[in-house]
Write a protein that holds these residues in place. Structure first.
Motif, PDB file in Angstrom:
ATOM      1  N   ALA A 240       1.011  36.787  -8.804  1.00  0.00           N
ATOM      2  CA  ALA A 240       2.141  36.792  -9.359  1.00  0.00           C
ATOM      3  C   ALA A 240       2.085  35.027  -9.299  1.00  0.00           C
ATOM      4  CB  ALA A 240       3.207  37.429  -8.682  1.00  0.00           C
ATOM      5  N   ILE A 241       2.046  34.717  -7.893  1.00  0.00           N
ATOM      6  CA  ILE A 241       2.016  33.281  -7.604  1.00  0.00           C
ATOM      7  C   ILE A 241       1.078  32.510  -8.718  1.00  0.00           C
ATOM      8  CG2 ILE A 241       1.733  31.419  -6.108  1.00  0.00           C
ATOM      9  CD1 ILE A 241       3.360  33.254  -4.027  1.00  0.00           C
ATOM     10  N   GLY A 242      -0.228  33.168  -8.711  1.00  0.00           N
ATOM     11  CA  GLY A 242      -1.370  32.368  -9.327  1.00  0.00           C
ATOM     12  C   GLY A 242      -0.848  32.391 -10.784  1.00  0.00           C
ATOM     13  N   VAL A 243      -0.330  33.205 -11.355  1.00  0.00           N
ATOM     14  CA  VAL A 243       0.119  33.368 -12.974  1.00  0.00           C
ATOM     15  C   VAL A 243       1.266  32.350 -12.972  1.00  0.00           C
ATOM     16  CG1 VAL A 243       1.425  34.517 -14.659  1.00  0.00           C
ATOM     17  CG2 VAL A 243      -0.388  35.736 -13.099  1.00  0.00           C
ATOM     18  N   SER A 244       2.202  32.278 -12.045  1.00  0.00           N
ATOM     19  CA  SER A 244       3.272  31.152 -12.161  1.00  0.00           C
ATOM     20  C   SER A 244       2.505  29.819 -12.259  1.00  0.00           C
ATOM     21  CB  SER A 244       4.207  31.348 -11.066  1.00  0.00           C
ATOM     22  OG  SER A 244       4.826  30.069 -10.597  1.00  0.00           O
ATOM     23  N   TYR A 245       1.671  29.494 -11.314  1.00  0.00           N
ATOM     24  CA  TYR A 245       1.039  28.418 -11.244  1.00  0.00           C
ATOM     25  C   TYR A 245       0.274  27.890 -12.619  1.00  0.00           C
ATOM     26  CZ  TYR A 245      -2.129  24.778  -9.136  1.00  0.00           C
ATOM     27  OH  TYR A 245      -2.587  23.697  -8.389  1.00  0.00           O
ATOM     28  N   LEU A 246      -0.330  29.057 -13.301  1.00  0.00           N
ATOM     29  CA  LEU A 246      -1.084  28.894 -14.526  1.00  0.00           C
ATOM     30  C   LEU A 246      -0.215  28.655 -15.479  1.00  0.00           C
ATOM     31  CD1 LEU A 246      -3.576  29.209 -16.029  1.00  0.00           C
ATOM     32  CD2 LEU A 246      -3.197  31.633 -16.475  1.00  0.00           C
ATOM     33  N   LEU A 247       0.959  29.404 -15.545  1.00  0.00           N
ATOM     34  CA  LEU A 247       1.832  29.140 -16.732  1.00  0.00           C
ATOM     35  C   LEU A 247       2.510  27.772 -16.831  1.00  0.00           C
ATOM     36  CD1 LEU A 247       3.632  32.641 -17.254  1.00  0.00           C
ATOM     37  CD2 LEU A 247       2.040  31.509 -18.647  1.00  0.00           C
ATOM     38  N   GLN A 248       2.933  27.292 -15.346  1.00  0.00           N
ATOM     39  CA  GLN A 248       3.447  25.935 -15.395  1.00  0.00           C
ATOM     40  C   GLN A 248       2.499  24.796 -15.694  1.00  0.00           C
ATOM     41  OE1 GLN A 248       5.249  25.332 -11.555  1.00  0.00           O
ATOM     42  NE2 GLN A 248       6.665  26.919 -11.569  1.00  0.00           N
ATOM     43  N   ASN A 249       1.248  25.112 -15.388  1.00  0.00           N
ATOM     44  CA  ASN A 249       0.264  23.977 -15.690  1.00  0.00           C
ATOM     45  C   ASN A 249      -0.229  24.022 -17.005  1.00  0.00           C
ATOM     46  OD1 ASN A 249      -0.201  22.684 -13.212  1.00  0.00           O
ATOM     47  ND2 ASN A 249      -1.469  24.498 -12.474  1.00  0.00           N
TER      48      ASN A 249
ATOM     49  N   VAL B 112      11.256  24.240 -15.033  1.00  0.00           N
ATOM     50  CA  VAL B 112      12.432  24.513 -15.135  1.00  0.00           C
ATOM     51  C   VAL B 112      12.921  25.928 -14.829  1.00  0.00           C
ATOM     52  CG1 VAL B 112      12.537  25.043 -17.655  1.00  0.00           C
ATOM     53  CG2 VAL B 112      14.618  23.965 -16.870  1.00  0.00           C
ATOM     54  N   GLY B 113      11.750  26.870 -15.150  1.00  0.00           N
ATOM     55  CA  GLY B 113      12.138  28.438 -14.863  1.00  0.00           C
ATOM     56  C   GLY B 113      12.045  28.490 -13.343  1.00  0.00           C
ATOM     57  N   ALA B 114      11.729  27.823 -12.472  1.00  0.00           N
ATOM     58  CA  ALA B 114      11.456  27.997 -11.054  1.00  0.00           C
ATOM     59  C   ALA B 114      12.844  28.183 -10.486  1.00  0.00           C
ATOM     60  CB  ALA B 114      10.611  26.858 -10.240  1.00  0.00           C
ATOM     61  N   MET B 115      13.848  27.462 -10.350  1.00  0.00           N
ATOM     62  CA  MET B 115      15.033  27.522  -9.771  1.00  0.00           C
ATOM     63  C   MET B 115      15.727  28.802 -10.443  1.00  0.00           C
ATOM     64  SD  MET B 115      16.313  26.621  -7.251  1.00  0.00           S
ATOM     65  CE  MET B 115      15.633  25.662  -6.012  1.00  0.00           C
ATOM     66  N   PRO B 116      16.151  28.953 -11.843  1.00  0.00           N
ATOM     67  CA  PRO B 116      16.865  29.947 -12.230  1.00  0.00           C
ATOM     68  C   PRO B 116      16.200  31.101 -11.795  1.00  0.00           C
ATOM     69  CG  PRO B 116      16.695  28.342 -13.919  1.00  0.00           C
ATOM     70  CD  PRO B 116      15.850  27.780 -12.973  1.00  0.00           C
ATOM     71  N   GLY B 117      14.605  31.129 -11.876  1.00  0.00           N
ATOM     72  CA  GLY B 117      14.105  32.515 -11.335  1.00  0.00           C
ATOM     73  C   GLY B 117      14.338  32.910 -10.042  1.00  0.00           C
ATOM     74  N   LEU B 118      14.376  31.949  -9.265  1.00  0.00           N
ATOM     75  CA  LEU B 118      14.711  32.387  -7.803  1.00  0.00           C
ATOM     76  C   LEU B 118      16.057  32.676  -7.474  1.00  0.00           C
ATOM     77  CD1 LEU B 118      12.625  29.535  -5.678  1.00  0.00           C
ATOM     78  CD2 LEU B 118      12.101  31.763  -5.606  1.00  0.00           C
ATOM     79  N   LYS B 119      16.654  31.927  -8.198  1.00  0.00           N
ATOM     80  CA  LYS B 119      18.422  32.537  -8.176  1.00  0.00           C
ATOM     81  C   LYS B 119      18.543  33.813  -8.688  1.00  0.00           C
ATOM     82  CE  LYS B 119      20.211  27.968  -7.720  1.00  0.00           C
ATOM     83  NZ  LYS B 119      20.444  26.723  -8.785  1.00  0.00           N
ATOM     84  N   ALA B 120      17.788  34.120  -9.855  1.00  0.00           N
ATOM     85  CA  ALA B 120      18.144  35.521 -10.331  1.00  0.00           C
ATOM     86  C   ALA B 120      17.460  36.515  -9.263  1.00  0.00           C
ATOM     87  CB  ALA B 120      17.247  35.523 -11.562  1.00  0.00           C
TER      88      ALA B 120
ATOM     89  N   ILE C  78       7.589  41.343  -6.240  1.00  0.00           N
ATOM     90  CA  ILE C  78       8.379  40.165  -6.683  1.00  0.00           C
ATOM     91  C   ILE C  78       7.502  39.344  -7.825  1.00  0.00           C
ATOM     92  CG2 ILE C  78       9.439  38.193  -5.953  1.00  0.00           C
ATOM     93  CD1 ILE C  78       9.626  39.115  -3.326  1.00  0.00           C
ATOM     94  N   ASN C  79       8.045  39.501  -9.023  1.00  0.00           N
ATOM     95  CA  ASN C  79       7.407  38.749 -10.143  1.00  0.00           C
ATOM     96  C   ASN C  79       7.716  37.248 -10.163  1.00  0.00           C
ATOM     97  OD1 ASN C  79       5.904  38.289 -12.335  1.00  0.00           O
ATOM     98  ND2 ASN C  79       7.114  39.693 -13.520  1.00  0.00           N
ATOM     99  N   PHE C  80       6.875  36.769  -9.306  1.00  0.00           N
ATOM    100  CA  PHE C  80       7.121  35.158  -9.318  1.00  0.00           C
ATOM    101  C   PHE C  80       6.991  34.650 -10.655  1.00  0.00           C
ATOM    102  CE2 PHE C  80       6.422  35.812  -4.829  1.00  0.00           C
ATOM    103  CZ  PHE C  80       7.624  34.872  -4.146  1.00  0.00           C
ATOM    104  N   ALA C  81       6.377  35.148 -11.555  1.00  0.00           N
ATOM    105  CA  ALA C  81       5.974  34.514 -12.690  1.00  0.00           C
ATOM    106  C   ALA C  81       7.202  34.841 -13.924  1.00  0.00           C
ATOM    107  CB  ALA C  81       4.808  35.257 -13.573  1.00  0.00           C
ATOM    108  N   HIS C  82       8.263  35.653 -13.526  1.00  0.00           N
ATOM    109  CA  HIS C  82       9.294  35.982 -14.280  1.00  0.00           C
ATOM    110  C   HIS C  82      10.042  34.667 -14.698  1.00  0.00           C
ATOM    111  CE1 HIS C  82      11.522  38.674 -16.448  1.00  0.00           C
ATOM    112  NE2 HIS C  82      12.503  38.272 -15.818  1.00  0.00           N
ATOM    113  N   GLY C  83      10.263  33.621 -13.801  1.00  0.00           N
ATOM    114  CA  GLY C  83      11.074  32.418 -14.087  1.00  0.00           C
ATOM    115  C   GLY C  83      10.241  31.499 -15.249  1.00  0.00           C
ATOM    116  N   ASP C  84       8.827  31.760 -14.900  1.00  0.00           N
ATOM    117  CA  ASP C  84       8.087  31.089 -15.737  1.00  0.00           C
ATOM    118  C   ASP C  84       7.906  31.407 -17.058  1.00  0.00           C
ATOM    119  OD1 ASP C  84       7.304  28.879 -13.859  1.00  0.00           O
ATOM    120  OD2 ASP C  84       6.437  30.686 -12.887  1.00  0.00           O
TER     121      ASP C  84
END
Lengths: 359, 294
Positions: free
Chosen positions: B100-109, B220-228, B38-44
């Motif tokens: 992947a979660i780490g990347v998401s955290y990095l991109l958001q920050n 802003v990417g988190a919600m659309p990402g999870l929904k997708a 699950i590529n958690f960073a995709h939404g980001d």
């Protein structure tokens, strides 16, 4: 070293730690950064250990921790706001429905219990799923909990999306250490019991564990409910520490942070989680603060330093740990007096020193 | 007629948002199909595409900015895979997910640092942001274009996967990772291609999405990402038409719920749907019979 001396040393160490905290509190001004960091560190240590119980010891990859913290925080806030203050806090909801206030300690325990109840209900469908599907489903439920608590139809109880505030809170750092320490001790006892062994068996191989007569569904549910209970308690402590609470802060980003703390400490190590929570909080709230302020050395404007840079550096550090030090600080080992004793006597017969204060 | 003109806006918004989710969902479903990740960073990455657009229009004209956004987003997706996922190829699946979660955290920050935490105003793209009237409902042209563009891109993608050599390699890799590597398929280039396609579609999705919702924030990417992702699971993970249909269903139902005045629960609905699907039909609408999926 006999078991008895080990216990005595442990008790002495804990006593010394509490004494040091007590003296610090008497000597330093109460607004000192150290206390903020210690309080928050203790709270995060508890929630990280509760997450470790699930992810590290039972092998259930759950990402619902922020949701259960929210339940705990709200239960505490709702039940302890003094009756006289309610009209003020619930100003949009005519003073709210609940017109009584409980003692904070009772409210904390109820906070955990309610989080546990939520976990039981959520666990009924969710615990049938495995690995990443479980992660996504728990993440989803945490979001649903947040949506429900912000729903304005529930406003008379939860105050909708407005702040909960004016509830009583303990100021002393000792309280947070004792409360979090007690809970962590309970979790350690659970892990060392037959239940804990069953959890580890499930983590290592579900099929083999089932063949050995472990009731998978039952044990998974127990681990999930207990972990959420302590997440709820830590939520209540967090609410207390912040003196006001709002559902909007318990986002999935919070769960990610806790997960990363667990990973840095080592998945499957209680002391690792504790150490890394304090490290995480101390670094992010205190030591790396300078990264967020624009600095001049003489006339030279130090590049990059401005608001938000701290978190970037932090995230890079986390990625380095995740990629290159996959075992984290402790791996699955534990930090203990006996371990240090054995290590020291292994090389030198004489030396015997306790190893610093670990929560 | 009155009923239609009252409800048509929600339906159209739903179809349009659904199309945008679909473009993100394809990225999830392709990556999951091959890597079981699950590529958690995709939404980001989707969020990054939005931010790059915001900043690039300040230095270049629009007709250069759009290709620039597409190229840089693809580059980010490619780099994320190379840096954060490739070194963990032989590690347990959970380690990759944590990464992947780490990347998401990095991109958001990183986004938080660059924007200073303020919502950035997305530029108006000429023509697709024009206001038009359909059946008496005023809306932006992007709302009408989205579904057609999505269907076009999906057809191209399906053709790519069915007819070309790289598509065949992708199908092989998603069937059996190790064996396809033994058969001489360059597994790393297949995975890179997957990420490139996924990021490209996310960038297109962001162009469409932010023309309607113009505030770009770091989360802003988190919600659309999870929904997708939910859409991808709903349609049967690994199946591209499934992801698209799932995304349209989610987008439409979400907007119908909003139209009924239950806005609080529009996000909750998505996750309730996910849980229902996982429990009753874990393979989704078009998923292949599961061997070890759950």
């Amino acid at each position: 070293m006999s078991k008895k001396t080990e216990t005595i040393i442990n008790v002495l160490l804990i006593g010394a730690l509490l004494l040091v905290l007590f003296i610090l509190e008497k000597t330093l001004p109460s607004t000192h950064m150290l206390f903020t960091v210690l309080k928050k560190g203790a709270i995060y240590a508890l929630v990280a250990v509760s997450m470790n119980l699930l992810n590290g010891f039972t092998g259930l990859f759950s990402l619902g921790q922020a949701g259960f913290m929210l339940v705990g925080a709200y239960t505490y806030g709702v039940l302890t706001i003094p009756v006289a203050e309610r009209a003020n806090v619930y100003m949009y909801f005519d003073g709210g429905l609940i017109q009584f206030a409980l003692h904070p300690i009772i409210a904390i325990i109820l906070a955990g219990a309610l989080a546990g109840l939520f976990a039981y209900l959520i666990g009924l469908p969710v615990l049938r799923l495995k690995s990443d599907y479980l992660a996504i489903a728990t993440l989803g439920f945490a979001e649903i909990i947040r949506a429900i608590f912000q729903w304005d139809k529930l406003g008379p109880i939860t105050n909708g999306s407005n702040l909960l505030r004016s509830y009583p809170s303990y100021k002393s750092v000792l309280f947070y250490f004792v409360a979090a320490g007690l809970c962590i001790a309970l979790i350690v006892m659970l892990i060392n019991s037959t239940y804990g062994r069953a959890f580890k068996a499930i983590r290592d191989d579900e099929v083999a564990a089932e063949a050995m007569g472990i009731n998978l569904a039952h044990h998974k549910r127990i681990a999930f409910v207990i972990s959420s209970f302590f997440a709820g308690v830590s939520g209540a402590l967090l609410a207390m520490y912040q003196t006001s609470v709002q559902a909007a802060m318990f986002k999935s980003a919070m769960t990610y942070e806790i997960l990363l703390i667990v990973v840095i400490g080592g998945i499957g190590s209680i002391t690792g989680s504790c150490i890394s929570s304090f490290l995480f909080i101390i670094l992010s709230e205190w030591l790396l603060r300078f990264l967020d302020t624009e600095t001049y050395i003489g006339d030279f404007h130090v590049p990059l330093l401005r608001s938000g840079f701290r978190k970037v550096v932090f995230a890079v550090l986390i990625m380095i740990v995740v990629l290159f030090f996959r075992k984290g600080i402790m791996g699955t080992r534990e930090f203990s007096v006996r371990g240090i004793y054995n290590k020291l006597t292994g090389k030198k017969k004489k030396a015997e020193k306790g190893g610093g204060a670990n929560e | 007629m009155d009923w239609i003109s009252r409800n048509l806006p929600y339906l159209m918004a739903g179809i349009s948002v659904g199309g945008q989710y679909a473009l993100i969902a394809i990225g999830y479903t392709m990556v999951y199909g091959i890597l079981r990740l699950i590529n958690f960073a995709h939404g980001d990455i989707f969020m990054c595409a939005g931010l790059i657009m915001v900043y690039s229009v300040t230095v270049m004209p629009m007709y250069l900015a759009i290709p620039f956004v597409l190229v840089t987003t693809v580059l980010i997706g490619f780099l994320v895979e190379r840096v954060a996922y490739k070194p963990l190829r032989s590690a347990p699946r959970m380690s990759v997910m944590i990464s992947a979660i780490g990347v998401s955290y990095l991109l958001q920050n990183l986004a938080l640092y660059i924007t200073g935490g303020l919502a950035q105003q997305y530029p108006t793209i000429p023509w697709i942001s024009d206001v038009i009237t359909v059946f008496g409902v005023t809306t932006k042209r992007v709302t009408v274009i989205t579904p057609f563009l999505v269907i076009f891109l999906v057809v191209v993608l399906v053709l790519l996967i069915r007819k070309t050599k790289i598509g065949m390699a992708m199908r092989a890799a998603s069937k059996d990772f190790e064996t396809s590597a033994l058969m001489g398929i360059k597994i790393n280039s297949v995975i890179s291609t997957t990420f490139i396609i996924g990021s490209f579609l996310a960038a297109v999705g962001s162009l469409l999405f932010f023309s309607n919702y113009t505030g770009v924030t770091p989360t802003v990417g988190a919600m659309p990402g999870l929904k997708a992702f939910v859409a991808a699971v709903f349609g049967g993970i690994g199946s591209i038409p499934g992801a698209v249909i799932g995304a349209f269903i989610i987008g439409i139902s979400e907007n119908i719920i909003k139209g009924l005045g239950w806005t609080t629960f529009s996000d909750a609905f998505t996750f309730a749907l996910l849980i229902a699907v996982l429990i009753w039909k874990p393979t989704g609408l078009f998923g292949e019979a599961a061997t070890d999926k759950v």
